[in-house]
Design a protein around this motif. Structure first.
Motif, PDB file in Angstrom:
ATOM      1  N   GLY A   1       0.808  -1.216   0.000  1.00 52.61           N
ATOM      2  CA  GLY A   1       0.000   0.000   0.000  1.00 52.61           C
ATOM      3  C   GLY A   1       0.840   1.263   0.000  1.00 52.61           C
ATOM      4  O   GLY A   1       0.390   2.327   0.442  1.00 52.61           O
ATOM      5  N   ASN A   2       2.056   1.168  -0.523  1.00 49.04           N
ATOM      6  CA  ASN A   2       2.972   2.306  -0.457  1.00 49.04           C
ATOM      7  C   ASN A   2       2.587   3.469  -1.368  1.00 49.04           C
ATOM      8  O   ASN A   2       3.066   4.589  -1.176  1.00 49.04           O
ATOM      9  N   ARG A   3       1.708   3.235  -2.327  1.00 54.53           N
ATOM     10  CA  ARG A   3       1.201   4.362  -3.106  1.00 54.53           C
ATOM     11  C   ARG A   3       0.444   5.336  -2.196  1.00 54.53           C
ATOM     12  O   ARG A   3       0.513   6.556  -2.370  1.00 54.53           O
ATOM     13  N   GLY A   4      -0.261   4.787  -1.223  1.00 53.84           N
ATOM     14  CA  GLY A   4      -0.955   5.632  -0.265  1.00 53.84           C
ATOM     15  C   GLY A   4      -0.006   6.384   0.638  1.00 53.84           C
ATOM     16  O   GLY A   4      -0.233   7.572   0.949  1.00 53.84           O
ATOM     17  N   LEU A   5       1.065   5.733   1.068  1.00 53.69           N
ATOM     18  CA  LEU A   5       2.089   6.397   1.876  1.00 53.69           C
ATOM     19  C   LEU A   5       2.684   7.576   1.122  1.00 53.69           C
ATOM     20  O   LEU A   5       2.794   8.692   1.651  1.00 53.69           O
ATOM     21  N   VAL A   6       3.065   7.341  -0.116  1.00 59.15           N
ATOM     22  CA  VAL A   6       3.678   8.387  -0.935  1.00 59.15           C
ATOM     23  C   VAL A   6       2.705   9.547  -1.141  1.00 59.15           C
ATOM     24  O   VAL A   6       3.073  10.726  -1.000  1.00 59.15           O
ATOM     25  N   ALA A   7       1.447   9.210  -1.436  1.00 58.35           N
ATOM     26  CA  ALA A   7       0.445  10.255  -1.676  1.00 58.35           C
ATOM     27  C   ALA A   7       0.256  11.123  -0.441  1.00 58.35           C
ATOM     28  O   ALA A   7       0.186  12.361  -0.533  1.00 58.35           O
ATOM     29  N   ALA A   8       0.185  10.504   0.741  1.00 62.68           N
ATOM     30  CA  ALA A   8      -0.046  11.261   1.973  1.00 62.68           C
ATOM     31  C   ALA A   8       1.140  12.153   2.320  1.00 62.68           C
ATOM     32  O   ALA A   8       0.968  13.317   2.705  1.00 62.68           O
ATOM     33  N   VAL A   9       2.337  11.624   2.180  1.00 61.06           N
ATOM     34  CA  VAL A   9       3.543  12.402   2.510  1.00 61.06           C
ATOM     35  C   VAL A   9       3.693  13.581   1.552  1.00 61.06           C
ATOM     36  O   VAL A   9       3.984  14.719   1.967  1.00 61.06           O
TER      37      VAL A   9
ATOM     38  N   GLU B   1       7.854  15.321   2.095  1.00 62.99           N
ATOM     39  CA  GLU B   1       8.718  14.302   1.506  1.00 62.99           C
ATOM     40  C   GLU B   1      10.201  14.508   1.797  1.00 62.99           C
ATOM     41  O   GLU B   1      10.988  13.555   1.754  1.00 62.99           O
ATOM     42  N   LYS B   2      10.622  15.746   2.075  1.00 63.55           N
ATOM     43  CA  LYS B   2      12.030  16.002   2.376  1.00 63.55           C
ATOM     44  C   LYS B   2      12.319  15.985   3.874  1.00 63.55           C
ATOM     45  O   LYS B   2      13.472  16.029   4.287  1.00 63.55           O
ATOM     46  N   LYS B   3      11.243  15.902   4.690  1.00 58.26           N
ATOM     47  CA  LYS B   3      11.424  15.985   6.140  1.00 58.26           C
ATOM     48  C   LYS B   3      11.148  14.668   6.858  1.00 58.26           C
ATOM     49  O   LYS B   3      11.536  14.516   8.015  1.00 58.26           O
ATOM     50  N   ILE B   4      10.465  13.745   6.203  1.00 53.73           N
ATOM     51  CA  ILE B   4      10.167  12.446   6.819  1.00 53.73           C
ATOM     52  C   ILE B   4      11.027  11.378   6.156  1.00 53.73           C
ATOM     53  O   ILE B   4      11.040  11.253   4.929  1.00 53.73           O
ATOM     54  N   CYS B   5      11.756  10.633   6.978  1.00 56.49           N
ATOM     55  CA  CYS B   5      12.523   9.498   6.460  1.00 56.49           C
ATOM     56  C   CYS B   5      11.574   8.320   6.297  1.00 56.49           C
ATOM     57  O   CYS B   5      10.981   7.851   7.276  1.00 56.49           O
ATOM     58  N   ALA B   6      11.401   7.862   5.079  1.00 54.67           N
ATOM     59  CA  ALA B   6      10.470   6.757   4.802  1.00 54.67           C
ATOM     60  C   ALA B   6      11.248   5.534   4.325  1.00 54.67           C
ATOM     61  O   ALA B   6      12.024   5.609   3.367  1.00 54.67           O
ATOM     62  N   ILE B   7      11.036   4.425   5.004  1.00 55.17           N
ATOM     63  CA  ILE B   7      11.645   3.147   4.640  1.00 55.17           C
ATOM     64  C   ILE B   7      10.516   2.176   4.354  1.00 55.17           C
ATOM     65  O   ILE B   7       9.582   2.040   5.158  1.00 55.17           O
ATOM     66  N   ALA B   8      10.583   1.505   3.215  1.00 56.90           N
ATOM     67  CA  ALA B   8       9.493   0.623   2.801  1.00 56.90           C
ATOM     68  C   ALA B   8      10.061  -0.672   2.221  1.00 56.90           C
ATOM     69  O   ALA B   8      11.279  -0.848   2.107  1.00 56.90           O
ATOM     70  N   HIS B   9       9.149  -1.560   1.855  1.00 55.81           N
ATOM     71  CA  HIS B   9       9.519  -2.860   1.300  1.00 55.81           C
ATOM     72  C   HIS B   9       9.054  -3.005  -0.137  1.00 55.81           C
ATOM     73  O   HIS B   9       8.012  -2.470  -0.529  1.00 55.81           O
ATOM     74  N   GLU B  10       9.821  -3.729  -0.896  1.00 52.77           N
ATOM     75  CA  GLU B  10       9.534  -4.236  -2.240  1.00 52.77           C
ATOM     76  C   GLU B  10       9.689  -3.188  -3.334  1.00 52.77           C
ATOM     77  O   GLU B  10       9.114  -2.104  -3.274  1.00 52.77           O
ATOM     78  N   LEU B  11      10.487  -3.565  -4.308  1.00 53.77           N
ATOM     79  CA  LEU B  11      10.749  -2.722  -5.469  1.00 53.77           C
ATOM     80  C   LEU B  11       9.667  -2.969  -6.514  1.00 53.77           C
ATOM     81  O   LEU B  11       9.600  -4.032  -7.134  1.00 53.77           O
ATOM     82  N   THR B  12       8.794  -1.992  -6.696  1.00 56.81           N
ATOM     83  CA  THR B  12       7.737  -2.027  -7.711  1.00 56.81           C
ATOM     84  C   THR B  12       7.878  -0.757  -8.552  1.00 56.81           C
ATOM     85  O   THR B  12       8.643   0.148  -8.187  1.00 56.81           O
ATOM     86  N   PRO B  13       7.172  -0.643  -9.654  1.00 56.63           N
ATOM     87  CA  PRO B  13       7.264   0.605 -10.432  1.00 56.63           C
ATOM     88  C   PRO B  13       6.931   1.844  -9.601  1.00 56.63           C
ATOM     89  O   PRO B  13       7.581   2.888  -9.728  1.00 56.63           O
ATOM     90  N   HIS B  14       5.942   1.760  -8.719  1.00 51.44           N
ATOM     91  CA  HIS B  14       5.545   2.914  -7.905  1.00 51.44           C
ATOM     92  C   HIS B  14       6.598   3.234  -6.843  1.00 51.44           C
ATOM     93  O   HIS B  14       6.950   4.401  -6.645  1.00 51.44           O
ATOM     94  N   SER B  15       7.106   2.202  -6.168  1.00 52.83           N
ATOM     95  CA  SER B  15       8.107   2.472  -5.125  1.00 52.83           C
ATOM     96  C   SER B  15       9.432   2.913  -5.741  1.00 52.83           C
ATOM     97  O   SER B  15      10.155   3.719  -5.155  1.00 52.83           O
ATOM     98  N   ARG B  16       9.750   2.411  -6.936  1.00 55.84           N
ATOM     99  CA  ARG B  16      10.957   2.868  -7.642  1.00 55.84           C
ATOM    100  C   ARG B  16      10.864   4.369  -7.912  1.00 55.84           C
ATOM    101  O   ARG B  16      11.830   5.116  -7.659  1.00 55.84           O
ATOM    102  N   ALA B  17       9.710   4.819  -8.413  1.00 59.49           N
ATOM    103  CA  ALA B  17       9.540   6.244  -8.712  1.00 59.49           C
ATOM    104  C   ALA B  17       9.661   7.088  -7.447  1.00 59.49           C
ATOM    105  O   ALA B  17      10.273   8.166  -7.464  1.00 59.49           O
ATOM    106  N   ALA B  18       9.100   6.571  -6.331  1.00 63.64           N
ATOM    107  CA  ALA B  18       9.171   7.314  -5.076  1.00 63.64           C
ATOM    108  C   ALA B  18      10.583   7.349  -4.519  1.00 63.64           C
ATOM    109  O   ALA B  18      10.996   8.335  -3.893  1.00 63.64           O
ATOM    110  N   LEU B  19      11.345   6.291  -4.752  1.00 64.34           N
ATOM    111  CA  LEU B  19      12.748   6.274  -4.320  1.00 64.34           C
ATOM    112  C   LEU B  19      13.558   7.281  -5.127  1.00 64.34           C
ATOM    113  O   LEU B  19      14.372   8.041  -4.584  1.00 64.34           O
TER     114      LEU B  19
END
Length: 345
Positions: free
Chosen positions: A258-266, A272-290
């Motif tokens: 559900g990391n698309r929701g995490l990214v959207a909320a942050v 996005e520059k003030k919260i350190c976010a650590i997540a699991h699994e490399l997907t197209p959405h998490s790659r873009a957020a990284l």
């Protein structure tokens, strides 16, 4: 040279047909003759090449994968790897079927395991939910001689044959160490977003994360865990509420999907520059957020390796062969935006 069936026949003084009957445990051989063949096998140190024998007989392995349905990007990637294996079924001598169940639904999963049991496959691979009814359903498979591999999330009390997944406690500890080091002296609490505490991989990641944070970064406040059911919309709502309640929020560890929701909320909160976010699994959405910097670190497990490992293990168990543990060990990948693998077309 390795001894052959011809050597066994010569040593025992019997025909090749008799040797074949003994090796395949078929009737029609007197006990005294069977003993002579078995003594010859032991004397010569003959080890049967089961894979070659199965190939010669044209044997195929019926396998069933039980996977959670839904929009979890990692699980859809896992399913894609299973379907890729299905495309190679003739060469691998496998017949693979997929059963889909609602995510985190223990009763539905137990029913799916029972359905797999009725089909009498050589083996079953299942993304487990840690619940008594699922454990009992898997035990019944094993008691009936059907091999079982748990995928991604384990079920160790079920007599399963093998777990194809990462060490999730180690993954959580890695996330904890990275979170503590990345934050340094930056003040503020850390939030944890899980999918569901019904699955062992999420509980183990949480255990590892909390253990390191409390041991090595004990002054850092850890907020109570929230469960997003691996649903992006729910995760967005939960993370948005966390940011609103804790304007000084320093970090978020997302140990499920559900990391698309995490990214959207942050990003909606402009944090996005003030919260350190650590997540699991490399997907197209998490790659873009990284790459954009909204996610700082991704911990990844290779879905293709897990599926291939499950197939190898199930075939080996069906043949009564040993599993090569080193080959089946699934590693934890740690990705920053600087070391991302090249995206496949």
């Amino acid at each position: 040279m390795r001894p052959t069936v011809h050597d066994i026949a010569a040593e025992a003084g019997v025909s090749l047909a008799t040797v074949d009957r003994v090796l395949n445990n078929r009737p029609g051989v007197r006990s005294v003759t069977r003993d002579k063949v078995e003594r010859a096998i032991a004397t010569l140190g003959y080890v049967r090449d089961v894979a070659a024998a199965n190939l010669a007989k044209g044997r195929s392995y019926s396998l069933i994968f039980i996977l959670p349905a839904g929009e979890n990007s990692f699980m859809r990637g896992l399913e894609a790897e299973v379907r890729a294996a299905m495309a190679h079924s003739p060469a691998e001598r496998t017949e693979i079927a997929i059963l889909s169940v609602p995510a985190f639904d223990a009763r539905a999963l137990a029913d799916a395991v029972a359905e797999a049991h009725r089909r009498r496959p050589a083996g079953v691979a299942v993304v487990a939910v840690d619940a008594p009814e699922v454990t009992q359903a898997v035990k019944r498979l094993r008691e009936d001689g059907i091999a079982v591999v748990t995928l991604v999330s384990d079920l160790p009390g079920s007599m399963r044959d093998h777990f194809a997944g990462v060490d999730n406690i180690a993954a959580g500890r890695t996330a904890g160490n990275l979170m503590g080091r990345f934050l340094g002296d930056r003040p503020g609490p850390v939030a944890v977003v899980a999918g569901s505490m019904l699955v062992r991989d999420h509980r183990e990641r949480l255990e590892g994360f909390q253990g390191v944070m409390r041991q090595c970064f004990e002054t850092r406040l850890l907020l109570p865990v929230v469960e997003g059911q691996d649903d992006a919309a729910l995760v967005e709502k939960l993370v948005g509420a966390l940011i609103e309640r804790h304007p000084d929020l320093a970090g978020i560890y997302s140990l499920g999907a559900g990391n698309r929701g995490l990214v959207a909320a942050v990003e909606k909160a402009g944090r996005e520059k003030k919260i350190c976010a650590i997540a699991h699994e490399l997907t197209p959405h998490s790659r873009a957020a990284l790459l954009s910097g909204t996610i700082d670190v991704l911990l990844n497990q290779n879905a293709g390796h897990e599926v291939r490992s499950a197939i190898r293990v199930l075939k080996a168990k069906a043949d009564g062969l040993a599993v090569i543990e080193a080959q089946e060990r699934i590693r934890i990948d740690i990705f920053l935006k600087d070391n991302l693998p090249i995206e496949q077309a």
